[in-house]
Design an enzyme around this catalytic site. Structure first.
Site, PDB file in Angstrom:
ATOM      1  N   ALA A  61       0.785  -1.282  -0.156  1.00  0.00           N
ATOM      2  CA  ALA A  61       0.017   0.185  -0.031  1.00  0.00           C
ATOM      3  C   ALA A  61       0.980   1.319   0.064  1.00  0.00           C
ATOM      4  CB  ALA A  61      -0.959  -0.084   1.192  1.00  0.00           C
ATOM      5  N   GLY A 100       0.927  -4.801   1.152  1.00  0.00           N
ATOM      6  CA  GLY A 100      -0.257  -5.250   0.185  1.00  0.00           C
ATOM      7  C   GLY A 100       0.123  -5.709  -1.313  1.00  0.00           C
ATOM      8  N   GLU A 103       0.027  -9.453  -0.655  1.00  0.00           N
ATOM      9  CA  GLU A 103      -1.356  -9.761  -0.536  1.00  0.00           C
ATOM     10  C   GLU A 103      -2.178  -9.595  -2.224  1.00  0.00           C
ATOM     11  OE1 GLU A 103      -1.923  -6.640   2.468  1.00  0.00           O
ATOM     12  OE2 GLU A 103      -2.888  -8.189   3.718  1.00  0.00           O
ATOM     13  N   GLU A 123       3.987  -5.161   7.604  1.00  0.00           N
ATOM     14  CA  GLU A 123       2.888  -4.301   8.236  1.00  0.00           C
ATOM     15  C   GLU A 123       3.103  -3.850   9.729  1.00  0.00           C
ATOM     16  OE1 GLU A 123       2.104  -6.236   5.838  1.00  0.00           O
ATOM     17  OE2 GLU A 123       0.658  -5.418   4.575  1.00  0.00           O
TER      18      GLU A 123
END
Ligand SMILES: CCCCCCCCCCCCC[C@H](O)CC(=O)SCCNC(=O)CCNC(=O)[C@H](O)C(C)(C)COP(=O)(O)OP(=O)(O)OC[C@H]1O[C@@H](n2cnc3c(N)ncnc32)[C@H](O)[C@@H]1OP(=O)(O)O
Length: 719
Positions: A61, A100, A103, A123
């Site tokens: 992210a 992310g 992910e 994270e």
């Protein structure tokens, strides 16, 4: 933000194009959603490959977006469309797939990794958790124990380990994208259901509770008071005990508890502060991106004490040939053996061979004539250092850079005795130098931009976090340490115990309180410095009040402790007692308690109850106050640099962001008010007097730390 191409006439290739790390910013999420829709609706497309531009799959992210209101398409629905589609989607992982980005790969039906790629869910290091399904999908793919370890530590793993764990389907030494395109075509027509991670059942170990309990104990011990790892464990528990959709809901509830927390803000601040620190600027306008460092192939280290040995190891293990110099045969031999042992152990740990062939040991400075750079690490004595620099100036070829590892002496005074003051700078390593990540690069007024660029770049090469600082006594880190240590000993005088002060600091998040840390470092070093600077010992005028020096409050207790031969862990006695010299288990010592009581009664001090809040405020606000003065004086370029120094050199708890960030989180107005209060109570402690910059920032409405620089700009820079 993502390029869409039809290749091999039947594969949609979606390339993320958001340099430098292809972070999943709002435009990238948009682009992925649009590209997937296009691919799924185009009958010509039979399979999809997702990759990242410039050999980097995706760094996760966009962390910068977390600071503002959330905009653009939420990530999870974008990723769910990938998994739910009826065409195989292959992630082609080059460089990295982190957070992310990892992910995203877990929502694809297949994953191909280039052999040099790194994967992970970092994270937790940013104070959050992998909230795009990471905590629910990874356990389903690789089981609870392995997923728990990866998620709670944030560790990056290699492509090979990812293959072993079952995260990726294939590792290739070739281009991952090319391999993925071939792979995707072969996957066409194969059933997709078993490839949808959300449909898998988490393999649940019989001892789940014990496993999670052990993980909880472990993270509480390793990172006391830090919330994110505990939330990660709860999320992983959900993966084991709940159906996927409920687990996803739990994951997002847990994320909500972390997302706006002070800890998350602090940890994300640390991430950017560390990167900002590398971007140095000198008053001349020279800076990190317009100054060329020299290449350093050979170096010399003078002095094989603890610091010198660590520096030799740090240089040799990155392939720089090193000449190590000592003044006596016995010291040289001892240093040689220690360095070789350290390098061998280090190489064994890293699974490489020790670079012993890069080392040369000598008693003669004459051997240094051809090296590119010298780091002097002799005893902390100005006269001795000046002699060494004079000698180096004669011996070394004209272009050799001369650096000193002094922890606080005047770098310019050393430059002044050489024939090349522009090639002199400080390289202040922290002990043990081969372990500690911090390097203060001290810019003297005459250091050239090339010299600073070279020292900063060499630091980076050695794996250090290098911070450029100005040339003032103690530079940044040690200059700030003095008022912090002073407050701790003043608190002892007033009624606190070493245990109480240490506990308050440890509850705050320090791994070790100030007294335990001092025992570990050795108390004799500071004692010698105080003797040399006339604060204690025979040079003190007998008419001088015992608790005052130059009109300022002075606490002689540390001197009294040293006078008893209590130098800390190495002597088995210091602020604490130890079972034997060298032991690390600190136990409260009634003799210290006795010493404090006798001292207080001798000086008529009525001990009072001191709250933990007062301990934290006095120790940490005075630390930040000195940081403000350093910024005022232009000895550090920005608050981030000070925080990075404290995070990496003094183990300031990362989830508090560093002393300057902590002050901003507490509120500058509050810090100012408390400092004024304590200064009123202790007018003979000038360090408690609020700095002009602190007052200025409060008057400007206490801007966030990232904006302080604008208010400092007008002040003079010594960098
Ligand atoms: C009550 C409200 C509830 C709200 C809930 C809200 C839910 C929101 C939805 C969340 C969905 C979660 C998604 C996911 O789980 C979360 C994440 O992905 S967090 C990010 C995880 N990724 C990382 O931690 C990786 C961080 N980056 C790195 O480790 C390194 O940069 C790297 C990728 C290994 C590359 O290293 P280097 O090559 O050495 O390069 P640099 O480190 O110098 O970086 C270069 C440059 O890029 C910037 N940068 C790097 N990563 C990011 C990033 N992820 N976002 C933004 N910027 C990034 C870095 O800062 C450098 O730039 P510079 O600072 O120099 O300008």
């Amino acid at each position: 933000m993502a390029r869409y191409e039809l290749v091999k006439r039947s594969v949609a290739l979606i390339t993320l194009t958001n340099p430098p790390v292809n972070a999943l910013s709002s435009p990238v999420r948009h682009a992925i959603a649009n590209s997937m829709e296009r691919a799924l609706s185009d009958p010509k497309v039979r399979a999809v490959v997702i990759c990242g531009e410039n050999g980097r799959f995706c760094g996760g992210a966009d962390i910068r977006e977390f600071a503002g209101p959330l905009r653009g398409p939420p990530l999870i629905p974008v990723l769910e469309a990938i998994e739910a589609g009826d065409k195989p989607v292959v992630a082609a992982i080059e460089g990295m797939a982190l957070g992310g980005g990892f992910e995203l790969a877990l929502f694809c039906h297949y994953r191909i990794a280039q052999s040099k790629a790194r994967l992970g869910l970092p994270e937790v290091t940013l104070g959050i958790l992998p909230a795009a399904g990471g905590t629910q999908r990874l356990p389903r793919l690789i089981g609870i124990p392995a997923a728990l370890e990866m998620i709670t530590t944030g560790r990056h793993i290699s492509a090979q380990e990812a293959l072993k764990l079952g995260i990726v389907d294939q590792v290739t030494d070739q281009n991952a994208c090319e391999t993925a395109l071939e792979f995707a075509l072969k996957a066409v027509g194969k059933p997709l259901s078993p490839r949808r991670v959300s449909t898998l059942t988490t393999p649940c170990p019989p001892d789940l509770d014990a496993l999670l309990e052990a993980a909880t104990m472990q993270v509480k011990k390793k990172t006391p008071g830090v919330m994110a790892p505990l939330a990660c464990i709860q999320a992983v528990r959900a993966a084991a005990t709940m159906p996927y959709s409920k687990g996803m809901k739990r994951e997002s509830e847990l994320m909500a508890t972390l997302f706006n927390s002070g800890q998350a803000r602090a940890l994300q601040y640390c991430f950017f502060a560390q990167r900002t620190a590398g971007k140095w600027t000198l008053p001349s306008g020279a800076q990190w991106n317009n100054s060329k460092p020299r290449e350093i192939r050979s170096a010399a280290v003078i002095g094989l004490g603890t610091m010198g040995r660590g520096i030799v190891v740090s240089l040799a293990r990155v392939g720089i040939s090193v000449i190590a110099v000592e003044s006596e045969k016995k010291l040289l031999e001892n240093g040689r053996q220690m360095v070789i042992g350290m390098l061998e152990r280090d190489a064994k740990r890293r699974g490489v061979s020790a670079s012993l062939n890069l080392l040369k040991f000598t008693l003669s400075l004459q051997d240094l004539k051809d090296v590119d750079l010298v780091i002097e690490a002799v005893f902390e004595d100005m006269a001795l250092k000046k002699r060494v620099f004079q000698e180096l100036s004669k011996v070394c070829r004209p272009g050799t850079l001369l650096c000193t590892n002094t922890s606080g002496l005047d770098v310019d005074a050393l430059a002044g005795v050489t024939d090349r003051p522009h090639l002199v700078a400080g390289m202040h390593f922290f002990s043990p130098a081969h372990v500690m990540k911090l390097l203060e690069v001290v810019c003297g007024p005459r250091s050239s931009s090339e010299t600073i660029a070279t020292a900063m770049s060499l630091g980076k090469k050695m794996g250090k976090v290098s911070v450029a600082v100005g040339n003032c006594p103690g530079f940044v880190g040690n200059r700030m340490l003095k008022p912090y240590l002073d407050q701790a000993t003043f608190l002892l005088e007033e009624g606190a115990t070493p245990e109480q002060i240490d506990k308050a600091l440890e509850d705050f998040g320090f791994a070790m309180g100030v007294f335990r840390m001092s025992d570990l470092a050795g108390l004799d070093v500071g004692w010698r410095v105080r003797k040399e600077s006339g604060l204690t010992g025979p040079d003190v005028d007998p008419k001088n009040p015992p608790r005052k020096r130059q009109g300022r409050r002075y606490c002689p207790i540390p001197d009294m402790v040293c006078e008893q031969g209590r130098f800390g862990q190495k002597t088995g006695r210091g602020w604490y007692k130890y079972d034997k010299p060298g032991d690390t288990n600190a136990k409260p010592d009634p003799l210290i308690q006795n010493l404090l009581e006798t001292y207080r009664s001798r000086y008529g001090i009525q001990p009072r109850n001191i709250s933990d809040q007062e301990i934290i405020e006095r120790c940490l606000f005075v630390l930040a106050n000195e940081g403000f003065r350093i910024l005022e004086d232009g000895m550090a370029a920005r608050p981030e640099d000070i925080d990075v120094i404290y995070l990496f050199g003094y183990a300031f708890p990362r989830h508090r962001g560093g002393p300057m960030f902590y002050a901003s989180m507490v509120g500058l107005e509050r810090v100012l008010e408390r400092l004024e209060h304590y200064h009123q109570a202790h007018p003979d402690v000038p360090h408690l007097e609020p700095s002009a910059l602190l007052k200025k920032l409060v008057a400007c409405g206490s801007p966030p730390v990232q904006q302080w620089r604008e208010h400092i700009k007008t002040m003079r820079s010594h960098l």
